[in-house]
Scaffold this active site. Structure first.
Site, PDB file in Angstrom:
ATOM      1  N   ARG A 120       0.845  -1.194   0.000  1.00  0.00           N
ATOM      2  CA  ARG A 120       0.000   0.000   0.000  1.00  0.00           C
ATOM      3  C   ARG A 120       0.880   1.243   0.000  1.00  0.00           C
ATOM      4  NH1 ARG A 120      -5.132   1.250  -1.475  1.00  0.00           N
ATOM      5  NH2 ARG A 120      -6.277   2.475   0.040  1.00  0.00           N
ATOM      6  N   THR A 406      -8.547   0.047 -10.507  1.00  0.00           N
ATOM      7  CA  THR A 406      -7.981  -1.131  -9.848  1.00  0.00           C
ATOM      8  C   THR A 406      -8.059  -2.343 -10.775  1.00  0.00           C
ATOM      9  OG1 THR A 406      -8.690  -0.274  -7.711  1.00  0.00           O
ATOM     10  CG2 THR A 406      -8.294  -2.615  -7.789  1.00  0.00           C
ATOM     11  N   ASP A 446      -7.829   8.135  -0.375  1.00  0.00           N
ATOM     12  CA  ASP A 446      -8.564   7.107   0.380  1.00  0.00           C
ATOM     13  C   ASP A 446      -8.541   7.393   1.888  1.00  0.00           C
ATOM     14  OD1 ASP A 446      -9.611   5.573  -1.603  1.00  0.00           O
ATOM     15  OD2 ASP A 446      -8.243   3.889  -1.402  1.00  0.00           O
TER      16      ASP A 446
HETATM   17  N1  GLU Z   1      -8.332   2.809  -3.834  1.00  0.00           N
HETATM   18  C1  GLU Z   1      -9.345   1.818  -3.669  1.00  0.00           C
HETATM   19  C2  GLU Z   1      -9.027   0.936  -2.499  1.00  0.00           C
HETATM   20  O1  GLU Z   1      -7.888   0.699  -2.215  1.00  0.00           O
HETATM   21  C3  GLU Z   1      -9.546   1.011  -4.882  1.00  0.00           C
HETATM   22  C4  GLU Z   1      -9.971   1.864  -6.008  1.00  0.00           C
HETATM   23  C5  GLU Z   1     -10.860   1.205  -6.984  1.00  0.00           C
HETATM   24  O2  GLU Z   1     -11.038  -0.001  -6.971  1.00  0.00           O
HETATM   25  O3  GLU Z   1     -11.414   1.879  -7.828  1.00  0.00           O
HETATM   26  O4  GLU Z   1      -9.911   0.474  -1.865  1.00  0.00           O
END
Ligand code: GLU
Length: 586
Positions: A120, A406, A446
């Site tokens: 991360r 993602t 996030d």
């Molecule tokens: N940043 C999101 C997460 O880590 C994922 C983004 C997405 O799937 O569009 O939960």
């Protein structure tokens, strides 16, 4: 028809452009113009999705081929995962890549252990809780995304390097080569990427990124190429994973972030040099006759899905039909309760104490399940008090936007090792900043934008070196003998949790094959009302659900579920018909 894009920046970095760009971007972000949505779903025939030895399921056939080639050469599932990820980072550049981060969940068949490699992104050392506020006012998300404040230190390469050092059988350089070659020679522009580039208005604000992506559409042969990425991959191949965190690549990243039009451009070379990926125990719990393992915090996916299943275990779900309003109601209610706990308790485990055991305690979940009225939506789903904690002021997050930045893929190797890898740039095209062929993530959005809610520190407040909470949910299911049953995950922002839950229930409770379970209509409840996938059979249940007291929305829900299940001595894969991926093996 498209015309050639301008070669000069549309707007310069001056005070006037800031005033023009800001409202414009907010408007465009509000329009959510970046997801091309679904094309006609195409389901791969079953014969193509069966394998005896090894298998890969991912969002693009070229990535699957790269992984299979590694497996044919005796590679470990981790080796294959590195090759797959690198190719996806080239082809699915808006969603994933070495400028972003991810989680790699590994079941090691020899040791019988399941771990998560945590790649991360982290906040710079200078980051403070008010990163996304000015004079107490939250920044609009549309402005925060394409800003210097949103970019986290990319973790993907460090994570893959660590997993490779622990398990790799094939040289690091060999694993990066297929993607480097492909990025250099190019491949026909994937139709989905074409649509994304054409529909993403925000790219207009970033001349270099726009020119890079749109330039490829406008060329005579419409070929996707990324020679800068190829050069970066070759540098990393030669120098090793650390070369992203030191030297010229690190310098280029810091310089690009510093030149952001707005936001806090406080990333330093020391932030990159100090980045560490972490190996964490997966979060595991029993569900009926199986053991399920998901990603550990900072992923909220593992705990939230296991809580939902822990509550569902108190109902006779296997006897209920997926298309009955009572079933949708039940799944929605467990989801509301689990999301209330998620929002209240989960953050970066290195900065916040997370009561994982108490949240997954069977008595606690039985008591939570007891709050559900099978006929009526509960008035308000509040966080509980796991382990007798005193409930703090409830933390309600801002409404979570429909991200799709993602990608998820699953791998099984000849020794039964399983990899579930979900990686992300956060929003499609991340921060919209491009450097050395890499899209830089916007993962720091996030974090919560309002760290002052509640009495204690917000678990997901920005902090120096901190990891933002994620919804990415790689999952692995084992049977009572510890043998693999299933490996799966998805894209889709915080909706990932609902997408993965639906698939797990489809296979485990309803006896569907992995492909059928993936194709089940999507349904999500994140504490903001039930969302039902449009043009599916369950969209017809909206009125009955409203009568039970639910708010209901019907909308496109483009998941990207890619999974593999064990059948007898072999494997059967499933690839989300909403995207263009495949599952293949030998
Ligand atoms: N940043 C999101 C997460 O880590 C994922 C983004 C997405 O799937 O569009 O939960």
């Amino acid at each position: 028809m498209l015309t050639n894009g301008p070669t000069k920046p549309l707007l310069h970095n001056g005070p006037v452009s800031r005033w023009i760009i800001g409202p414009l971007f907010v408007l465009m972000a509000a329009c959510g113009a970046t997801d091309p949505g679904t094309t006609e779903p195409v389901t791969q025939p079953e014969a193509e999705r069966l394998a005896e030895r090894h298998m890969v399921s991912a969002a693009h056939p070229a990535a699957v081929e790269a992984g299979l080639e590694v497996l044919r050469n005796g590679g470990h599932a981790v080796d294959a995962a590195i090759a797959v990820q690198m190719v996806l980072g080239f082809i699915e550049a808006p969603e994933t890549g070495i400028g972003g981060g991810g989680f790699l969940l590994l079941h090691d068949a020899t040791r019988g252990t399941t771990h998560m490699y945590d790649g991360r992104e982290t906040a710079p050392a200078a980051a403070t809780p008010d990163r996304f506020r000015t004079f107490g006012i939250e920044h609009p998300l549309g402005l925060a995304i394409p800003s210097g404040s949103s970019v986290g230190v990319p973790g993907l390469i460090s994570m893959l390097g660590k997993a490779h050092a622990d398990h790799g059988r094939i040289s690091w350089a060999e694993l990066l080569e297929p993607a480097a070659r492909l990025a250099e020679s190019g491949l026909p522009m994937p139709p989905r990427l074409r649509q994304q580039i054409e529909s993403d208005w925000s790219l207009r604000l970033f001349a270099d990124t726009r020119q890079f992506f749109r330039g490829q559409l406008d060329g005579a042969d419409s070929t996707l190429r990324n020679p800068e990425l190829a050069a970066t991959l070759r540098h990393l191949a030669l120098e090793g994973p650390d070369a992203l965190y030191h030297g010229p690549v690190a310098e280029a990243i810091v310089e690009r972030v510093s030149s952001a039009r707005w936001g806090k451009a406080d990333m330093q070379l020391s932030d990159l040099a100090n980045y560490r990926s972490v190996v964490r125990d997966a979060v595991c719990a029993p569900y009926r006759e199986w053991t399920l393992c998901g990603g550990a915090p900072p992923s909220s996916g593992g705990i939230t899905i296991l809580q939902m299943l822990g509550m569902l275990e108190h109902f006779d779900l296997p006897q209920m039909s997926p298309e009955d309003p009572a079933t949708v109601h039940l799944i929605a209610e467990v989801s509301r309760l689990a999301f209330a706990d998620r929002n209240h308790y989960i953050g970066d485990p290195d900065s916040v104490e997370i009561p994982i055991e108490d949240l997954l305690d069977r008595d606690y979940l039985s008591q939570r399940a007891g709050l559900i009225n099978p006929l009526r939506a509960m008035e308000h789903a509040r966080p509980g008090e796991p382990g007798g904690r005193i409930e703090l002021t409830e933390l309600r997050p801002r409404s979570e936007p429909p991200e799709h930045g993602t990608s998820h893929f699953s791998v099984v190797d000849g020794d039964g090792n399983l990899v579930a890898l979900t990686s992300s740039n956060e929003a499609p095209f991340g921060s919209r900043m491009l450097v050395n062929g890499m899209v830089l993530n916007n993962q720091l959005t996030d974090f919560t934008f309002n760290p002052h809610l509640g009495q204690g520190a917000h678990p997901n407040a920005v902090g120096p070196g901190k990891r933002p909470r994620s919804s990415m949910s790689p999952f692995i299911v084992l049977d009572q003998a510890g043998e693999p049953v299933l490996v799966v995950g998805s894209r889709g922002g915080s909706r990932i949790i609902g997408y993965v839950l639906k698939t797990l229930v489809g296979v485990l409770d309803w006896g569907l094959d992995i492909q059928e379970a993936i194709a089940l209509p999507n349904l999500v409840e994140r504490g903001e009302g039930i969302e039902l996938e449009e043009n599916t059979s369950i969209a017809r249940l909206a009125d009955s659900l409203r009568e039970m007291g639910h708010e209901v929305k019907i909308l496109p829900m483009t998941s990207g579920l890619h999974g593999i299940e064990r059948i007898g001595n072999g494997w059967r894969g499933g690839a989300d018909p909403r995207l263009d991926g495949v599952a293949r093996g030998d």
